[in-house]
Scaffold this motif. Sequence first.
Motif, PDB file in Angstrom:
ATOM      1  N   GLY A  59      13.050  16.474   1.112  1.00  9.40           N
ATOM      2  CA  GLY A  59      13.595  15.745   2.251  1.00  9.40           C
ATOM      3  C   GLY A  59      12.608  14.779   2.875  1.00  9.40           C
ATOM      4  N   LEU A  60      11.522  14.454   2.162  1.00  8.35           N
ATOM      5  CA  LEU A  60      10.472  13.589   2.697  1.00  8.35           C
ATOM      6  C   LEU A  60      10.516  12.217   2.036  1.00  8.35           C
ATOM      7  N   ARG A  61       9.886  11.240   2.708  1.00 10.10           N
ATOM      8  CA  ARG A  61       9.786   9.881   2.171  1.00 10.10           C
ATOM      9  C   ARG A  61       8.317   9.514   2.013  1.00 10.10           C
ATOM     10  N   LYS A  62       8.014   8.831   0.923  1.00 13.16           N
ATOM     11  CA  LYS A  62       6.637   8.429   0.651  1.00 13.16           C
ATOM     12  C   LYS A  62       6.288   7.177   1.443  1.00 13.16           C
ATOM     13  N   VAL A  63       5.094   7.180   2.035  1.00 11.44           N
ATOM     14  CA  VAL A  63       4.601   6.024   2.777  1.00 11.44           C
ATOM     15  C   VAL A  63       3.177   5.734   2.317  1.00 11.44           C
ATOM     16  N   LYS A  64       2.837   4.441   2.206  1.00 12.03           N
ATOM     17  CA  LYS A  64       1.492   4.030   1.811  1.00 12.03           C
ATOM     18  C   LYS A  64       0.932   3.098   2.880  1.00 12.03           C
ATOM     19  N   VAL A  65      -0.304   3.390   3.279  1.00  3.98           N
ATOM     20  CA  VAL A  65      -0.995   2.601   4.304  1.00  3.98           C
ATOM     21  C   VAL A  65      -2.262   2.032   3.674  1.00  3.98           C
ATOM     22  N   LEU A  66      -2.460   0.730   3.790  1.00  3.03           N
ATOM     23  CA  LEU A  66      -3.651   0.070   3.249  1.00  3.03           C
ATOM     24  C   LEU A  66      -4.655  -0.140   4.379  1.00  3.03           C
ATOM     25  N   PHE A  67      -5.918   0.282   4.139  1.00  2.00           N
ATOM     26  CA  PHE A  67      -6.945   0.085   5.162  1.00  2.00           C
ATOM     27  C   PHE A  67      -8.232  -0.434   4.531  1.00  2.00           C
ATOM     28  N   ASP A  68      -9.027  -1.108   5.352  1.00  2.00           N
ATOM     29  CA  ASP A  68     -10.273  -1.716   4.888  1.00  2.00           C
ATOM     30  C   ASP A  68     -11.349  -0.645   4.710  1.00  2.00           C
ATOM     31  N   ASN A  69     -12.127  -0.802   3.617  1.00  2.00           N
ATOM     32  CA  ASN A  69     -13.204   0.153   3.349  1.00  2.00           C
ATOM     33  C   ASN A  69     -14.424  -0.574   2.790  1.00  2.00           C
ATOM     34  N   THR A  70     -14.643  -1.816   3.252  1.00  2.00           N
ATOM     35  CA  THR A  70     -15.744  -2.609   2.711  1.00  2.00           C
ATOM     36  C   THR A  70     -17.103  -1.991   3.018  1.00  2.00           C
TER      37      THR A  70
END
Length: 254
Positions: A223-234
């Motif tokens: 019953g869950l939905r996949k979410v993707k978050v992009l963040f900076d890691n320089t």
Amino acid sequence: MNLRCVSWLRGWPLLVGLAVTGPAHPQSLQPAPGITEAVYDGTLSLPVAGIVSRRPFREGDFVEAGQVLLELDSRLEALECQRRRLILEHRQSEYEALRRLFEQNSISVKKEELDKARADYEVARAEFLMAEEQLNRRRLLAPCVGTVAEILPELGEAVQPHQALVRLVDTRQAWFVANVDPAWSARIQPGQTVTLSLETVPAPIQVTGTVTFLSPVVDPASGLRKVKVLFDNTQARIAPGVAGHLLPAATAQR
């Protein structure tokens, strides 16, 4: 809330209590657990077999896109490529000489001869390109900027087609991947800025990222939905693979 009203029964007042249920408070969001991943993490291979003859980089080295990560012995392929180049140059000179004579209306050159010379030249060109491609297939090139995380075969070792050879990662940006419940998915959308709490040592840190993907479907099992978050890691503060949480706005540090 409770309301009290007066009712009359046979001339006597009677107090009646009524229970009225107000609107339910929406369930507060809980931090959603997830895992971090490198923006690129690929295990690279070659389509041909051979003996490893060169490993110009070591594990931990930073590489640019297009640099050779590993090379198989290619002496025979290089010689074949050189042979095909010489044949191509010869066929090209023959064709151009006949074409110049034909354009000068020379009776010594027939159109059939010119057509055959052109066909021979085109065949030689195709065979040279094939030989060049066979040579290039013995070099493993970096598909993008990244860090060499692992080199599997040793120098002189025989490898097979499509065998895993080099693992390349790009950690300058990273994904946070989570599976969220409907309460979360109703409050986020692609392009939205969110806050993450990541379990680093010695203490967790908070970073901001952008929602880049929210699955259009719900997993029927969970019953869950996949979410993707992009963040900076320089600055390489995060080693991809660490766990973390997607934070509700109310719990994020101001």
